[in-house]
Design an enzyme around this catalytic site. Structure first.
Site, short mmCIF file in Angstrom:
data_model
loop_
_atom_site.label_atom_id
_atom_site.label_comp_id
_atom_site.label_asym_id
_atom_site.label_seq_id
_atom_site.Cartn_x
_atom_site.Cartn_y
_atom_site.Cartn_z
N SER A 109 24.71 -26.10 98.95
CA SER A 109 25.01 -26.17 97.51
C SER A 109 24.22 -27.32 96.92
O SER A 109 23.78 -28.21 97.64
CB SER A 109 26.50 -26.39 97.28
OG SER A 109 26.87 -27.64 97.81
N HIS A 168 32.09 -33.51 74.95
CA HIS A 168 32.73 -34.67 74.34
C HIS A 168 33.83 -35.31 75.18
O HIS A 168 34.28 -36.40 74.83
CB HIS A 168 33.27 -34.30 72.95
CG HIS A 168 32.19 -34.22 71.93
ND1 HIS A 168 31.35 -33.14 71.83
CD2 HIS A 168 31.78 -35.10 70.99
CE1 HIS A 168 30.47 -33.34 70.87
NE2 HIS A 168 30.71 -34.53 70.34
N GLY A 203 23.59 -37.86 76.19
CA GLY A 203 22.43 -38.74 76.19
C GLY A 203 21.37 -38.06 75.35
O GLY A 203 20.51 -37.35 75.87
N ARG A 204 21.51 -38.24 74.03
CA ARG A 204 20.63 -37.54 73.10
C ARG A 204 19.18 -37.92 73.33
O ARG A 204 18.30 -37.07 73.39
CB ARG A 204 21.06 -37.88 71.67
CG ARG A 204 20.52 -36.99 70.63
CD ARG A 204 21.13 -37.25 69.29
NE ARG A 204 21.67 -38.60 69.15
CZ ARG A 204 22.63 -38.92 68.32
NH1 ARG A 204 23.19 -38.01 67.59
NH2 ARG A 204 23.04 -40.17 68.22
N GLY A 232 25.86 -38.25 93.73
CA GLY A 232 25.09 -37.64 94.82
C GLY A 232 24.35 -36.38 94.42
O GLY A 232 24.30 -35.41 95.19
N ASP A 267 25.81 -43.89 75.22
CA ASP A 267 24.45 -43.57 75.69
C ASP A 267 23.70 -44.74 76.34
O ASP A 267 22.71 -44.54 77.03
CB ASP A 267 23.60 -43.04 74.53
CG ASP A 267 24.02 -41.65 74.09
OD1 ASP A 267 24.94 -41.09 74.71
OD2 ASP A 267 23.44 -41.13 73.12
N THR A 310 28.23 -47.37 72.02
CA THR A 310 27.81 -45.97 72.23
C THR A 310 27.83 -45.71 73.73
O THR A 310 27.50 -46.61 74.50
CB THR A 310 26.40 -45.69 71.68
OG1 THR A 310 25.92 -44.46 72.25
CG2 THR A 310 25.38 -46.76 72.03
N ALA A 364 39.49 -57.70 69.51
CA ALA A 364 38.89 -59.02 69.72
C ALA A 364 38.42 -59.62 68.39
O ALA A 364 38.59 -60.82 68.15
CB ALA A 364 37.72 -58.89 70.70
N ARG A 416 26.97 -22.80 95.78
CA ARG A 416 26.29 -22.57 94.50
C ARG A 416 25.44 -23.76 94.07
O ARG A 416 25.65 -24.89 94.50
CB ARG A 416 27.34 -22.34 93.40
CG ARG A 416 27.86 -20.93 93.42
CD ARG A 416 28.96 -20.75 92.41
NE ARG A 416 29.33 -19.34 92.32
CZ ARG A 416 30.51 -18.90 91.92
NH1 ARG A 416 31.45 -19.75 91.55
NH2 ARG A 416 30.75 -17.62 91.86
O1 F6P Z 1 25.33 -41.06 70.52
C1 F6P Z 1 26.36 -40.71 71.35
C2 F6P Z 1 26.46 -39.22 71.52
O2 F6P Z 1 27.59 -39.00 72.30
C3 F6P Z 1 25.23 -38.53 72.10
O3 F6P Z 1 25.13 -38.63 73.49
C4 F6P Z 1 25.43 -37.13 71.61
O4 F6P Z 1 24.20 -36.45 71.52
C5 F6P Z 1 26.00 -37.32 70.26
O5 F6P Z 1 26.66 -38.57 70.28
C6 F6P Z 1 26.96 -36.22 69.84
O6 F6P Z 1 27.34 -36.46 68.52
P1 F6P Z 1 28.48 -35.64 67.74
O7 F6P Z 1 29.80 -36.18 68.22
O8 F6P Z 1 28.23 -35.98 66.32
O9 F6P Z 1 28.32 -34.22 68.09
#
Ligand code: F6P
Length: 328
Positions: free
Chosen positions: A220, A258, A175-176, A190, A132, A130, A26, A167
Site C-alpha cells: 500500500s 477544513h 497549503g494554498r 511515513g 500554512d 495561519t 495574551a 491501496r
Molecule cells: O490560508 C489558510 C488556508 O487554510 C489555505 O491552506 C486554504 O487554501 C485556504 O485557507 C482556504 O480558505 P477558505 O477557508 O476561505 O476556503
C-alpha cells in the site's frame, strides 16, 4: 512603560487557525497588565468598518486558551480593500478612542494593515496566524503545529485502511501556496511521496517512484499532495492518471479539507501565541509600528511588516532529501 497608547484594538483576519484565541487572550491580558484598555474587533476588517467592537478585560478571555477557531470571528473583507471602506474603519477607531491595532492573520491581513498605516499613520503590529506556515520572519505561524498533528493523526487512520486493502491513497492537505504542511506531515506520517508547490516533481517521476515502491514489496502507498501543488493535476486527475498507467494499483482519494483548521491548539501553539501576544502589545507601547512579531531560532523577534509580506518562507531542502531516503 510610558506611551501615548491608551487603548489597543485586536482583530483576527483571513483563514482562522488554532492558537488565535490564545493570542487574543495574551493581547487582552498584556493590555490589562500594562494598565491600558483593549477592544476586541469582530469579523476582522469588516467588523472595523461596521463598528462591531467589544471592550475586553482580563476576565473576558477566561477559558479560551484551549479553544480552536477565534472568538472574535474572522472574515476576508472586500470593502476594506477600498479607500471608502478604510475611511469608515478609521472613523470607527477614532470615535472609539482606539490608538493602535494588533492584527492576527496572514499576508493578506498584513497587507491591509500596511495600507491602513500608510493612509492614516495608524500604529499596527502583526501576529502571524495561519496553518500554512507561509510567512517570512517566523519559523512557525500560529496553528501550524496543531494542523500538523491533526494531519498526521488523520493520515495514520488512512494508513490503516490503505494497508488492509493494499491501496494507494492520494491525500490532499491544505497549503494554498506552500508545502510546509504536506512535507512535514508527510514525513511524520511515513508517506511514499509528497507533492508540494515549491517543487514540480513531474508525473513521470511520480509513476517511476510508485513502480519502485511496488517492486520493493510495498503493498500500500500514501502520497501526500499539497492543495497548491504545481504538478498540474488535481488529486482526482492524479488518481485517474495513475490508474490508467498502473492498473495494478487500486487508488483512492482523501481530501482532509477544513478539519485541518479546527481543534484545540497544541501546547506549542498556546505558548507561541502567548509569547507573540505579549510582545505585540509591548512593541506598540514602545512606540513602534509596522512590525510582525515572530519566532526566529526560538527567540521572539520583530520583522518589518513589509518584509514579512514580500519575503518568501522557504521549504527546507533537507526535508525533501530525508523524505526521499526514509520512504525507500
Ligand atoms: O490560508 C489558510 C488556508 O487554510 C489555505 O491552506 C486554504 O487554501 C485556504 O485557507 C482556504 O480558505 P477558505 O477557508 O476561505 O476556503
Amino acid at each position: 512603560m510610558s506611551s501615548n497608547i491608551k487603548k489597543i484594538g485586536v482583530l483576527t483576519s483571513g483563514g482562522d487557525s488554532p492558537g488565535m484565541n490564545a493570542a487574543i487572550r495574551a493581547v487582552v491580558r498584556a493590555c490589562a497588565y500594562h494598565n491600558i484598555e483593549c477592544t476586541g474587533i469582530y469579523r476582522g476588517y469588516q467588523g472595523m468598518i461596521e463598528g462591531d467592537f467589544k471592550e475586553m478585560g482580563a476576565r473576558s478571555v477566561n477559558n479560551i486558551i484551549n479553544k480552536g477557531g477565534t472568538i472574535l470571528k474572522s472574515a476576508r473583507s472586500k470593502e476594506f480593500m477600498t479607500p471608502e471602506g478604510r475611511k469608515k474603519a478609521h472613523e470607527n477607531l477614532v470615535s472609539n478612542n482606539i490608538d493602535a491595532l494588533v492584527i492576527i492573520g496572514g499576508n493578506g491581513s498584513f497587507t491591509g494593515g500596511l495600507i491602513f498605516n500608510e493612509e492614516y499613520n495608524f500604529p499596527v503590529i502583526g501576529i502571524p496566524g495561519t496553518i500554512d506556515n507561509d510567512i517570512y520572519g517566523t519559523s512557525h505561524t500560529l496553528g501550524y503545529d496543531t494542523a500538523l498533528n491533526t494531519v498526521v493523526e488523520a493520515i495514520d487512520k488512512i494508513r490503516d485502511t490503505a494497508s488492509s486493502h493494499n491501496r494507494l491513497f492520494f491525500v490532499e492537505v491544505m497549503g494554498r501556496d506552500a508545502g510546509h504542511i504536506a512535507l512535514n506531515a508527510g514525513i511524520g506520517a511515513g508517506a511514499e511521496e509528497i507533492l508540494i508547490p515549491e517543487e514540480d516533481m513531474g508525473l513521470d517521476r511520480l509513476l517511476d517512484s510508485l513502480r519502485k515502491s511496488k517492486a520493493s514489496g510495498k503493498s500500500s502507498s500514501l502520497v501526500i499532495v499539497a492543495e497548491g501543488d504545481k504538478i498540474g493535476k488535481n488529486v482526482f486527475e492524479l488518481k485517474d492518471y495513475v490508474e490508467e498507467n498502473m492498473p495494478e494499483y487500486d487508488v483512492r482519494v482523501s481530501i482532509l479539507g477544513h478539519m485541518q483548521r479546527g481543534g484545540s491548539p497544541s501546547c506549542f501553539d498556546r505558548v507561541l501565541a502567548s509569547r507573540l501576544g505579549v510582545k505585540a502589545v509591548e512593541t506598540l507601547l514602545e512606540g513602534k509600528s509596522n512590525f510582525m512579531v515572530g519566532l526566529i531560532k526560538d527567540e521572539v523577534e520583530l520583522t518589518p511588516l513589509d518584509m514579512a509580506v514580500k519575503g518568501k518562507s522557504h521549504i527546507d531542502k533537507e526535508l525533501i532529501k530525508v523524505s526521499d531516503i526514509v520512504s525507500i
